[in-house]
Design a protein around this motif. Structure first.
Motif, PDB file in Angstrom:
ATOM      1  N   GLY A 226       0.796  -1.222   0.000  1.00  0.00           N
ATOM      2  CA  GLY A 226       0.000   0.000   0.000  1.00  0.00           C
ATOM      3  C   GLY A 226       0.828   1.272   0.000  1.00  0.00           C
ATOM      4  N   PHE A 227       0.134   2.396   0.211  1.00  0.00           N
ATOM      5  CA  PHE A 227       0.802   3.703   0.166  1.00  0.00           C
ATOM      6  C   PHE A 227       1.857   3.821   1.258  1.00  0.00           C
ATOM      7  N   PHE A 228       1.480   3.479   2.474  1.00  0.00           N
ATOM      8  CA  PHE A 228       2.442   3.612   3.571  1.00  0.00           C
ATOM      9  C   PHE A 228       3.562   2.584   3.443  1.00  0.00           C
ATOM     10  N   GLY A 229       3.252   1.462   2.816  1.00  0.00           N
ATOM     11  CA  GLY A 229       4.297   0.483   2.540  1.00  0.00           C
ATOM     12  C   GLY A 229       5.336   1.020   1.576  1.00  0.00           C
ATOM     13  N   ALA A 230       4.864   1.784   0.588  1.00  0.00           N
ATOM     14  CA  ALA A 230       5.795   2.414  -0.351  1.00  0.00           C
ATOM     15  C   ALA A 230       6.699   3.401   0.380  1.00  0.00           C
ATOM     16  N   ILE A 231       6.110   4.139   1.318  1.00  0.00           N
ATOM     17  CA  ILE A 231       6.910   5.084   2.123  1.00  0.00           C
ATOM     18  C   ILE A 231       7.959   4.324   2.924  1.00  0.00           C
ATOM     19  N   ASN A 232       7.569   3.199   3.492  1.00  0.00           N
ATOM     20  CA  ASN A 232       8.521   2.384   4.263  1.00  0.00           C
ATOM     21  C   ASN A 232       9.651   1.883   3.380  1.00  0.00           C
ATOM     22  N   LEU A 233       9.311   1.434   2.171  1.00  0.00           N
ATOM     23  CA  LEU A 233      10.335   0.909   1.272  1.00  0.00           C
ATOM     24  C   LEU A 233      11.283   2.022   0.831  1.00  0.00           C
ATOM     25  N   ILE A 234      10.749   3.187   0.559  1.00  0.00           N
ATOM     26  CA  ILE A 234      11.599   4.339   0.208  1.00  0.00           C
ATOM     27  C   ILE A 234      12.585   4.612   1.342  1.00  0.00           C
ATOM     28  N   SER A 235      12.083   4.603   2.567  1.00  0.00           N
ATOM     29  CA  SER A 235      12.950   4.852   3.724  1.00  0.00           C
ATOM     30  C   SER A 235      14.030   3.788   3.844  1.00  0.00           C
ATOM     31  N   ASP A 236      13.642   2.525   3.657  1.00  0.00           N
ATOM     32  CA  ASP A 236      14.597   1.422   3.752  1.00  0.00           C
ATOM     33  C   ASP A 236      15.695   1.549   2.696  1.00  0.00           C
ATOM     34  N   LEU A 237      15.305   1.875   1.468  1.00  0.00           N
ATOM     35  CA  LEU A 237      16.283   1.974   0.377  1.00  0.00           C
ATOM     36  C   LEU A 237      17.198   3.186   0.551  1.00  0.00           C
ATOM     37  N   LYS A 238      16.644   4.273   1.027  1.00  0.00           N
ATOM     38  CA  LYS A 238      17.468   5.480   1.258  1.00  0.00           C
ATOM     39  C   LYS A 238      18.609   5.196   2.212  1.00  0.00           C
ATOM     40  N   LYS A 239      18.312   4.436   3.259  1.00  0.00           N
ATOM     41  CA  LYS A 239      19.323   4.139   4.272  1.00  0.00           C
ATOM     42  C   LYS A 239      20.490   3.338   3.693  1.00  0.00           C
TER      43      LYS A 239
ATOM     44  N   ILE B 145       9.438   4.735  -6.491  1.00  0.00           N
ATOM     45  CA  ILE B 145      10.115   4.470  -5.214  1.00  0.00           C
ATOM     46  C   ILE B 145      11.621   4.665  -5.357  1.00  0.00           C
ATOM     47  N   ALA B 146      12.201   4.139  -6.443  1.00  0.00           N
ATOM     48  CA  ALA B 146      13.645   4.264  -6.664  1.00  0.00           C
ATOM     49  C   ALA B 146      14.053   5.724  -6.813  1.00  0.00           C
ATOM     50  N   LYS B 147      13.247   6.509  -7.504  1.00  0.00           N
ATOM     51  CA  LYS B 147      13.573   7.932  -7.699  1.00  0.00           C
ATOM     52  C   LYS B 147      13.505   8.695  -6.384  1.00  0.00           C
ATOM     53  N   ILE B 148      12.453   8.471  -5.624  1.00  0.00           N
ATOM     54  CA  ILE B 148      12.312   9.188  -4.351  1.00  0.00           C
ATOM     55  C   ILE B 148      13.376   8.735  -3.356  1.00  0.00           C
ATOM     56  N   ALA B 149      13.844   7.488  -3.500  1.00  0.00           N
ATOM     57  CA  ALA B 149      14.914   6.979  -2.631  1.00  0.00           C
ATOM     58  C   ALA B 149      16.281   7.507  -3.045  1.00  0.00           C
ATOM     59  N   LEU B 150      16.306   8.355  -4.062  1.00  0.00           N
ATOM     60  CA  LEU B 150      17.522   9.061  -4.524  1.00  0.00           C
ATOM     61  C   LEU B 150      18.580   8.105  -5.094  1.00  0.00           C
ATOM     62  N   ILE B 151      18.116   7.050  -5.740  1.00  0.00           N
ATOM     63  CA  ILE B 151      19.046   6.166  -6.441  1.00  0.00           C
ATOM     64  C   ILE B 151      19.327   6.791  -7.806  1.00  0.00           C
ATOM     65  N   LYS B 152      20.586   7.113  -8.075  1.00  0.00           N
ATOM     66  CA  LYS B 152      20.924   7.927  -9.236  1.00  0.00           C
ATOM     67  C   LYS B 152      20.687   7.217 -10.566  1.00  0.00           C
ATOM     68  N   GLU B 153      21.075   5.954 -10.658  1.00  0.00           N
ATOM     69  CA  GLU B 153      20.944   5.242 -11.923  1.00  0.00           C
ATOM     70  C   GLU B 153      19.886   4.151 -11.790  1.00  0.00           C
ATOM     71  N   ILE B 154      18.814   4.309 -12.565  1.00  0.00           N
ATOM     72  CA  ILE B 154      17.694   3.383 -12.508  1.00  0.00           C
ATOM     73  C   ILE B 154      17.555   2.676 -13.851  1.00  0.00           C
TER      74      ILE B 154
END
Length: 321
Positions: A72-85, A103-112
């Motif tokens: 869900g939506f909050f799950g996406a937020i959790n995954l973004i947080s996990d990937l950012k770390k 999710i990858a873009k918001i997690a600031l992963i440069k190359e997707i």
């Protein structure tokens, strides 16, 4: 150090094994192990524990009830947080999901790098992945799927189970993810009757705890071949791997063990009763057998009673010779 994440969100062990050549290609390209984001039921944490082109394995916590940490939506937020770390530099997404792209873009992963968006329909499981890797890193050569096991564990398993190399040691993958994939015990027993007339054999019976799988297991164990059999149903996946690696060949339903044994470098006869043939032929160590009269096996072929034990016997003799 470069940090790379590969996302493989298909369910099950088999699909995860199928994608290993493409993940290994990424690892070779950048000379670094790759991190994986997979579902828990892939069991990747068990069977890839010793594989050197894999770094960390992260679990995508989504489930059928849509109440997982990453649903869900909050799950996406959790995954973004996990990937950012984790501060990944690159991500390879083996699906066409806009959700993962965002999710990858918001997690600031440069190359997707990702499958073409919105083109999920009719994607071939291996050809689509090959094209994706070619478009992403210009690679066209792929190995068979490869699972690595610690050599000490292989030797330990041989000692503990008294695996004699003068015997013919055979894995029988008698389980399966559904009833239409489980070949009846009588067919395995007919094959065992034939092979034991020409080879001194030990059989390792790989299956799960499902009630129907247990019936097949017991029918074999209570047969005249019972003393030549070692059941593996009480072991987890990781514990069975060094045993499989000690074997000379495998005969498996379309089950996780057909994928695992072939990826361990064991010649594996795949009994394709009710699944597209690609799932039992994508690895050069796989030797598929289709039901008599059904050469183009696929979903709903319902051919489990038409697998010919004589064909299994002839094929394994060719493998062992």
């Amino acid at each position: 150090m470069m940090r790379i994440l590969a996302v493989q969100n298909r369910m099950g062990i088999g699909d995860t094994v199928i994608f290993l050549p493409f993940i290994e290609a990424i690892s070779k390209k950048y000379s670094t192990p790759v991190n994986l984001l997979v579902r828990e039921n892939s069991k990747a944490e068990q069977f890839l524990k010793d594989t050197n082109y894999i770094n960390q394995i992260y679990i995508l916590d989504r489930n059928a009830s849509s109440n997982g940490k990453h649903d869900g939506f909050f799950g996406a937020i959790n995954l973004i947080s996990d990937l950012k770390k984790k501060k990944f530099n690159k991500i390879f997404i083996f699906n066409s999901s806009l959700r993962f792209n965002i999710i990858a873009k918001i997690a600031l992963i440069k190359e997707i790098y990702q499958y073409p968006l919105f083109k999920k329909e009719k994607q071939h499981i291996t050809e689509t992945a090959k094209k994706f890797i070619y478009d992403s890193i210009n690679e066209t050569k792929f190995n068979d799927p490869k699972i690595i096991i610690n050599k000490d564990k292989i030797l330990k398993a041989a000692t503990e189970l008294n695996i004699n190399r003068q015997n013919t040691n055979i894995i029988l993958g008698i389980g399966g993810s559904g009833p239409t994939k489980r070949i009846p015990a009588k067919i395995f027993l007919a094959f065992m009757e034939k092979i034991t007339k020409v080879k001194k054999c030990r059989f390792f019976l790989a299956t799960g705890q499902n009630e129907d799988e247990q019936k097949i297991l017991k029918e074999i164990l209570f047969s005249k071949f019972g003393k030549q059999c070692i059941p593996l149903d009480k072991m987890n996946i990781y514990e069975t791997l060094p045993i499989i690696k000690n074997c000379d060949a495998a005969v498996c339903n379309d089950t996780s063990y057909s994928h695992l044994s072939a990826a361990l470098g064991i010649d594996t006869i795949t009994l394709m009763a009710d699944t597209p043939l690609i799932y039992g032929s994508y690895n050069s160590k796989m030797h598929p057998i289709t039901p008599d009269g059904i050469p183009n096996v696929t979903h709903n072929s319902l051919g489990k009673n038409k697998i010919n034990p004589e064909k299994i016997f002839q094929k394994i003799i060719n493998i062992l010779s």
